[in-house]
Design a protein around this motif. Structure first.
Motif, mmCIF file in Angstrom:
data_model
loop_
_atom_site.group_PDB
_atom_site.id
_atom_site.type_symbol
_atom_site.label_atom_id
_atom_site.label_comp_id
_atom_site.label_asym_id
_atom_site.label_seq_id
_atom_site.Cartn_x
_atom_site.Cartn_y
_atom_site.Cartn_z
ATOM 1 N N ARG A 181 -3.840 9.622 -7.586
ATOM 2 C CA ARG A 181 -4.273 8.651 -6.584
ATOM 3 C C ARG A 181 -4.775 7.372 -7.265
ATOM 4 O O ARG A 181 -4.506 6.266 -6.822
ATOM 5 N N GLU A 182 -5.503 7.539 -8.364
ATOM 6 C CA GLU A 182 -5.985 6.372 -9.117
ATOM 7 C C GLU A 182 -4.815 5.571 -9.678
ATOM 8 O O GLU A 182 -4.825 4.337 -9.647
ATOM 9 N N ILE A 183 -3.817 6.269 -10.173
ATOM 10 C CA ILE A 183 -2.639 5.581 -10.721
ATOM 11 C C ILE A 183 -1.892 4.853 -9.603
ATOM 12 O O ILE A 183 -1.472 3.703 -9.768
ATOM 13 N N LEU A 184 -1.735 5.506 -8.433
ATOM 14 C CA LEU A 184 -1.075 4.849 -7.298
ATOM 15 C C LEU A 184 -1.856 3.615 -6.852
ATOM 16 O O LEU A 184 -1.268 2.576 -6.536
ATOM 17 N N HIS A 185 -3.174 3.743 -6.819
ATOM 18 C CA HIS A 185 -4.004 2.594 -6.437
ATOM 19 C C HIS A 185 -3.819 1.454 -7.450
ATOM 20 O O HIS A 185 -3.644 0.296 -7.065
ATOM 21 N N TYR A 186 -3.830 1.794 -8.726
ATOM 22 C CA TYR A 186 -3.639 0.784 -9.772
ATOM 23 C C TYR A 186 -2.259 0.134 -9.643
ATOM 24 O O TYR A 186 -2.119 -1.090 -9.753
ATOM 25 N N LEU A 187 -1.242 0.952 -9.362
ATOM 26 C CA LEU A 187 0.112 0.430 -9.182
ATOM 27 C C LEU A 187 0.164 -0.533 -7.994
ATOM 28 O O LEU A 187 0.750 -1.618 -8.083
ATOM 29 N N ALA A 188 -0.457 -0.163 -6.873
ATOM 30 C CA ALA A 188 -0.472 -1.040 -5.695
ATOM 31 C C ALA A 188 -1.152 -2.360 -6.006
ATOM 32 O O ALA A 188 -0.677 -3.428 -5.604
ATOM 33 N N VAL A 189 -2.263 -2.308 -6.743
ATOM 34 C CA VAL A 189 -2.977 -3.536 -7.128
ATOM 35 C C VAL A 189 -2.059 -4.434 -7.959
ATOM 36 O O VAL A 189 -1.962 -5.639 -7.727
ATOM 37 N N GLU A 190 -1.355 -3.840 -8.905
ATOM 38 C CA GLU A 190 -0.471 -4.617 -9.776
ATOM 39 C C GLU A 190 0.722 -5.176 -9.008
ATOM 40 O O GLU A 190 1.135 -6.318 -9.221
ATOM 41 N N ILE A 191 1.292 -4.394 -8.106
ATOM 42 C CA ILE A 191 2.413 -4.882 -7.292
ATOM 43 C C ILE A 191 1.963 -6.067 -6.449
ATOM 44 O O ILE A 191 2.674 -7.057 -6.309
ATOM 45 N N THR A 217 0.861 -1.186 0.000
ATOM 46 C CA THR A 217 0.000 0.000 0.000
ATOM 47 C C THR A 217 0.891 1.226 0.000
ATOM 48 O O THR A 217 2.036 1.178 0.448
ATOM 49 N N PHE A 218 0.348 2.316 -0.502
ATOM 50 C CA PHE A 218 1.062 3.583 -0.421
ATOM 51 C C PHE A 218 0.686 4.240 0.890
ATOM 52 O O PHE A 218 -0.413 4.071 1.400
ATOM 53 N N SER A 219 1.601 5.004 1.443
ATOM 54 C CA SER A 219 1.353 5.639 2.740
ATOM 55 C C SER A 219 0.293 6.727 2.607
ATOM 56 O O SER A 219 0.042 7.247 1.527
ATOM 57 N N ILE A 220 -0.284 7.085 3.724
ATOM 58 C CA ILE A 220 -1.294 8.138 3.757
ATOM 59 C C ILE A 220 -0.701 9.446 3.244
ATOM 60 O O ILE A 220 -1.342 10.183 2.495
ATOM 61 N N GLU A 221 0.556 9.728 3.607
ATOM 62 C CA GLU A 221 1.192 10.956 3.159
ATOM 63 C C GLU A 221 1.264 11.014 1.639
ATOM 64 O O GLU A 221 1.015 12.051 1.035
ATOM 65 N N GLN A 222 1.616 9.890 1.015
ATOM 66 C CA GLN A 222 1.697 9.868 -0.435
ATOM 67 C C GLN A 222 0.327 10.103 -1.052
ATOM 68 O O GLN A 222 0.205 10.749 -2.084
ATOM 69 N N GLY A 235 -2.543 0.350 -18.190
ATOM 70 C CA GLY A 235 -3.383 0.968 -17.170
ATOM 71 C C GLY A 235 -3.436 2.471 -17.318
ATOM 72 O O GLY A 235 -4.497 3.085 -17.149
ATOM 73 N N ALA A 236 -2.299 3.101 -17.610
ATOM 74 C CA ALA A 236 -2.275 4.561 -17.780
ATOM 75 C C ALA A 236 -3.135 4.964 -18.974
ATOM 76 O O ALA A 236 -3.892 5.932 -18.901
ATOM 77 N N ILE A 237 -3.031 4.222 -20.064
ATOM 78 C CA ILE A 237 -3.859 4.515 -21.244
ATOM 79 C C ILE A 237 -5.328 4.366 -20.872
ATOM 80 O O ILE A 237 -6.165 5.206 -21.203
ATOM 81 N N PHE A 238 -5.667 3.299 -20.132
ATOM 82 C CA PHE A 238 -7.046 3.049 -19.718
ATOM 83 C C PHE A 238 -7.556 4.195 -18.833
ATOM 84 O O PHE A 238 -8.646 4.701 -19.020
ATOM 85 N N LEU A 239 -6.723 4.624 -17.854
ATOM 86 C CA LEU A 239 -7.141 5.708 -16.960
ATOM 87 C C LEU A 239 -7.326 7.013 -17.703
ATOM 88 O O LEU A 239 -8.257 7.771 -17.436
ATOM 89 N N ILE A 240 -6.450 7.287 -18.656
ATOM 90 C CA ILE A 240 -6.561 8.520 -19.438
ATOM 91 C C ILE A 240 -7.845 8.505 -20.271
ATOM 92 O O ILE A 240 -8.565 9.489 -20.348
ATOM 93 N N MET A 241 -8.169 7.352 -20.853
ATOM 94 C CA MET A 241 -9.367 7.231 -21.684
ATOM 95 C C MET A 241 -10.628 7.372 -20.844
ATOM 96 O O MET A 241 -11.650 7.872 -21.305
ATOM 97 N N CYS A 242 -10.581 6.936 -19.592
ATOM 98 C CA CYS A 242 -11.762 6.973 -18.721
ATOM 99 C C CYS A 242 -12.005 8.359 -18.142
ATOM 100 O O CYS A 242 -13.098 8.636 -17.666
ATOM 101 N N CYS A 243 -10.999 9.205 -18.139
ATOM 102 C CA CYS A 243 -11.151 10.540 -17.512
ATOM 103 C C CYS A 243 -11.682 11.550 -18.485
ATOM 104 O O CYS A 243 -11.597 11.469 -19.632
ATOM 105 N N LEU A 261 -2.142 11.851 0.314
ATOM 106 C CA LEU A 261 -2.597 13.211 0.570
ATOM 107 C C LEU A 261 -2.010 14.223 -0.399
ATOM 108 O O LEU A 261 -2.634 15.235 -0.697
ATOM 109 N N ILE A 262 -0.799 13.970 -0.871
ATOM 110 C CA ILE A 262 -0.128 14.968 -1.717
ATOM 111 C C ILE A 262 -0.431 14.787 -3.198
ATOM 112 O O ILE A 262 0.102 15.494 -4.022
ATOM 113 N N THR A 263 -1.294 13.867 -3.535
ATOM 114 C CA THR A 263 -1.583 13.631 -4.943
ATOM 115 C C THR A 263 -2.996 14.057 -5.284
ATOM 116 O O THR A 263 -3.877 14.086 -4.436
ATOM 117 N N ASP A 264 -3.187 14.383 -6.536
ATOM 118 C CA ASP A 264 -4.541 14.690 -6.974
ATOM 119 C C ASP A 264 -5.278 13.382 -7.278
ATOM 120 O O ASP A 264 -4.714 12.295 -7.163
#
Length: 195
Positions: A124-134, A110-115, A187-195, A117-120
C-alpha cells in the motif's frame, strides 16, 4: 476486429436501426464512460450531460457511422471531445476568452479501493508512493499512462484521442516510464530502509 466480437455485433445492429442494440450499447458503456469522464472533470452533471449528448448524437447519426470501429475507443474519443468542447465553452463564458492550450487535464491519479484492499501495508505504501510520483508527471504524460494502462488503448488510439502523432505518443510514454522507474527505484530502497 473479428465479427464474433459482441461489441461489434451490437454496433452493427445499432447502426442498422435496432433500438435494443442502442440500449445495449448504453447499458454496457454508460458506467465506463462516466468513470472515464470523471477522470477529466469533477462536475458530475457535466459528465452525465456529455454522455447523454453523445448517445443522442450516436442515435441521430447512426446511419452515417462507420461499420468497422473499435466501439470502446470510438466512445471514449467522442466523450473526451465533448468534455473538451464543454470545458472550452464554460471557460469562454467565465473569462470571455479561451486559452489555446488544451487545458482539459486528467485529474490526479489514485489507485482503486479494491487495489488497496488486496495489498498489505508495505505494498500500500509503494502504491501510494507510485500515485504521488505519477501525479507529479506533466498532465499529458499522466493522461497517456492512464489511457495506455488503465483503458488498455494502443498507441494509434491514444494518438487519435489526444490529437498527437504516434511517435510523440510513444515518446511521452517512454519519458514517463523512465522518470517513474528512476524515482521508484529510489523510493523502493527508501521504503525498504524505513521498514
Amino acid at each position: 476486429m473479428t465479427h464474433s466480437d459482441p461489441d461489434h455485433d451490437t454496433w452493427l445492429r445499432f447502426i442498422s436501426g435496432d433500438s435494443d442494440a442502442f440500449s445495449d450499447l448504453y447499458d454496457q458503456y454508460a458506467d465506463e464512460l462516466y468513470a472515464f469522464g470523471m477522470r477529466y472533470s469533477a462536475d458530475r452533471d457535466l459528465v452525465k450531460d456529455c454522455i447523454h449528448d453523445l448517445f443522442i448524437d450516436l442515435h441521430g447519426y447512426r446511419k452515417n457511422l462507420a461499420r468497422e470501429v473499435n466501439v470502446k475507443f470510438y466512445l471514449l474519443k467522442s466523450l473526451r471531445r465533448k468534455l473538451h468542447l464543454a470545458h472550452r465553452k464554460s471557460s469562454m463564458l467565465r473569462f470571455d476568452r479561451w486559452d489555446t492550450e488544451d487545458s482539459l487535464a486528467i485529474h490526479a491519479f489514485t489507485f482503486s479501493i479494491e487495489q488497496e484492499l488486496i495489498t498489505d501495508e508495505k505494498e500500500r505504501e509503494i502504491l501510494h508512493y507510485l500515485a504521488v510520483e505519477i501525479n507529479q508527471l506533466p498532465d499529458r504524460q499522466r493522461e497517456i499512462l492512464y489511457l495506455r494502462f488503465h483503458q488498455d488503448l494502443d498507441y494509434d488510439e491514444i494518438a487519435a484521442i489526444m490529437q498527437i502523432s504516434v511517435p510523440t505518443c510513444r515518446t511521452f510514454v517512454y519519458r514517463a516510464l523512465k522518470e517513474l522507474r528512476g524515482k521508484l527505484e529510489f523510493g523502493a530502497i527508501f521504503l525498504i530502509m524505513c521498514c
